[in-house]
Design an enzyme around this catalytic site. Structure first.
Site, PDB file in Angstrom:
ATOM      1  N   HIS A 197      13.662 -15.056  48.126  1.00 36.15           N
ATOM      2  CA  HIS A 197      14.326 -14.123  47.213  1.00 36.15           C
ATOM      3  C   HIS A 197      13.746 -14.302  45.813  1.00 36.15           C
ATOM      4  O   HIS A 197      13.621 -15.429  45.319  1.00 36.15           O
ATOM      5  CB  HIS A 197      15.835 -14.420  47.222  1.00 36.15           C
ATOM      6  CG  HIS A 197      16.650 -13.530  46.347  1.00 36.15           C
ATOM      7  ND1 HIS A 197      16.849 -12.198  46.623  1.00 36.15           N
ATOM      8  CD2 HIS A 197      17.328 -13.784  45.187  1.00 36.15           C
ATOM      9  CE1 HIS A 197      17.618 -11.669  45.685  1.00 36.15           C
ATOM     10  NE2 HIS A 197      17.914 -12.609  44.800  1.00 36.15           N
ATOM     11  N   ASN A 252      19.709 -12.808  38.692  1.00 36.16           N
ATOM     12  CA  ASN A 252      19.616 -12.782  40.150  1.00 36.16           C
ATOM     13  C   ASN A 252      20.303 -11.511  40.627  1.00 36.16           C
ATOM     14  O   ASN A 252      21.507 -11.338  40.434  1.00 36.16           O
ATOM     15  CB  ASN A 252      20.287 -14.020  40.750  1.00 36.16           C
ATOM     16  CG  ASN A 252      20.108 -14.122  42.260  1.00 36.16           C
ATOM     17  OD1 ASN A 252      20.002 -13.118  42.953  1.00 36.16           O
ATOM     18  ND2 ASN A 252      20.080 -15.343  42.774  1.00 36.16           N
ATOM     19  N   GLN A 296      22.065  -5.863  44.121  1.00 38.65           N
ATOM     20  CA  GLN A 296      21.238  -5.564  45.294  1.00 38.65           C
ATOM     21  C   GLN A 296      22.048  -5.576  46.578  1.00 38.65           C
ATOM     22  O   GLN A 296      22.779  -6.525  46.854  1.00 38.65           O
ATOM     23  CB  GLN A 296      20.095  -6.580  45.387  1.00 38.65           C
ATOM     24  CG  GLN A 296      19.165  -6.366  46.565  1.00 38.65           C
ATOM     25  CD  GLN A 296      18.093  -7.441  46.652  1.00 38.65           C
ATOM     26  OE1 GLN A 296      17.900  -8.214  45.732  1.00 38.65           O
ATOM     27  NE2 GLN A 296      17.403  -7.495  47.779  1.00 38.65           N
ATOM     28  N   CYS A 331      14.566  -7.294  45.791  1.00 44.68           N
ATOM     29  CA  CYS A 331      14.715  -8.386  44.815  1.00 44.68           C
ATOM     30  C   CYS A 331      13.536  -8.452  43.848  1.00 44.68           C
ATOM     31  O   CYS A 331      13.710  -8.757  42.659  1.00 44.68           O
ATOM     32  CB  CYS A 331      14.910  -9.726  45.517  1.00 44.68           C
ATOM     33  SG  CYS A 331      13.610 -10.166  46.704  1.00 44.68           S
TER      34      CYS A 331
END
EC number: 3.4.22.-
Length: 273
Positions: free
Chosen positions: A168, A187, A226, A232
């Site tokens: 990721h 993130n 997401q 990502c």
């Protein structure tokens, strides 16, 4: 207003520092390749990047001593999964950041890092942020290694270790503009920073407090933006790009940015490979 309207990028295949988007090519290369460009359909091409990567054109350029690789590296966006949801590689990411460093002359583009950067050799863990600010840290821009003062820093990290194939992508952005400086972790899945990143952020904070009175660390992770399994990489690059364009980190903690926005952003990131 679409989130993409808040940034200065466009779907053109030209590198974004170019002011004339009628052609991505330098005038010299345009002149030398006029016959190919005027009949690009006969090559099966619909873009300049397709023309200059065509085997016949590359062979002609080699005979004439023309450097088409430099044109691609400095005058076009990086190749990548523009019109599909292919996973981004470290090459897609680093080549994009390198091009942004041409447009944003005070931006330090740091090569990607895996999450075991504390014990494996990665530039990310070796950077001295004070040297970045003062222009004493080396970076790669326009095909050469340079030193220049930078007040912004960006890097994309992978949450996997260097022994793995990747999991990721997440983003780091350091903002040394204005009165309050910030070290930011983003993130797109909404997960908090892992231990190595927390330690890195605190170490960089202590570095910067030696030259500036107010520095804070921020985890921009309170929203799960997401929902797909593929975006990502675009999200991480989008965070850095938005911050370079002075979109506040607060925008990312106040409203969700959708996967559909990132599908569109891919057309701003890459030329067709």
């Amino acid at each position: 207003m679409s989130i993409l309207e808040k940034i200065t990028s466009s779907p053109s295949e030209c590198a974004e520092h170019l002011t004339n988007k009628d052609s991505c090519l330098s005038k010299k290369i345009q002149k030398e390749l006029t016959s190919f460009l005027e009949k690009k359909e006969t090559l099966g091409c619909d873009s300049e990047s397709c023309v200059i990567t065509h085997p016949a054109v590359k062979a002609y350029a080699q005979q004439k001593g023309l450097d088409l690789s430099k044109e691609l590296e400095t005058r076009f966006k990086a190749p990548g999964p523009r019109n599909n949801t292919g996973l981004l590689t470290n090459f897609n990411i680093d080549e994009t950041l390198q091009r942004w460093a041409i447009k944003y002359t005070k931006f330090f583009n740091c090569p990607f890092s895996m999450m075991d950067f504390e014990r494996v050799h990665y530039k990310f863990n070796q950077v001295d942020m004070v040297k970045v600010y003062k222009g004493e840290e080396l970076q790669y821009v326009e095909g050469k290694v340079v030193k220049r003062p930078c007040n912004t820093f960006g890097c994309v990290l992978n949450t996997d270790f260097s022994t793995g194939t990747g999991k990721h992508w997440v983003a780091i952005f350091v903002d040394m503009r204005g009165d309050c400086w910030s070290i930011e972790y983003f993130n797109s899945a909404g997960n908090s920073p892992p231990g190595p990143v927390i330690r890195w952020m605190e170490r960089v904070k202590q570095q910067l407090l030696k030259i500036h009175h107010t520095v804070k660390t921020l985890a921009v992770t309170n929203i799960r933006h997401q929902r797909s399994q593929t975006e990502c990489g675009p999200y991480s690059l989008f965070y850095i790009r938005a911050r370079l364009d002075n979109v506040s980190y607060a925008h990312f903690i106040s409203a969700r940015i959708t996967d559909e926005d990132m599908y569109k952003f891919r057309t701003h990131l890459f030329r067709i490979a």
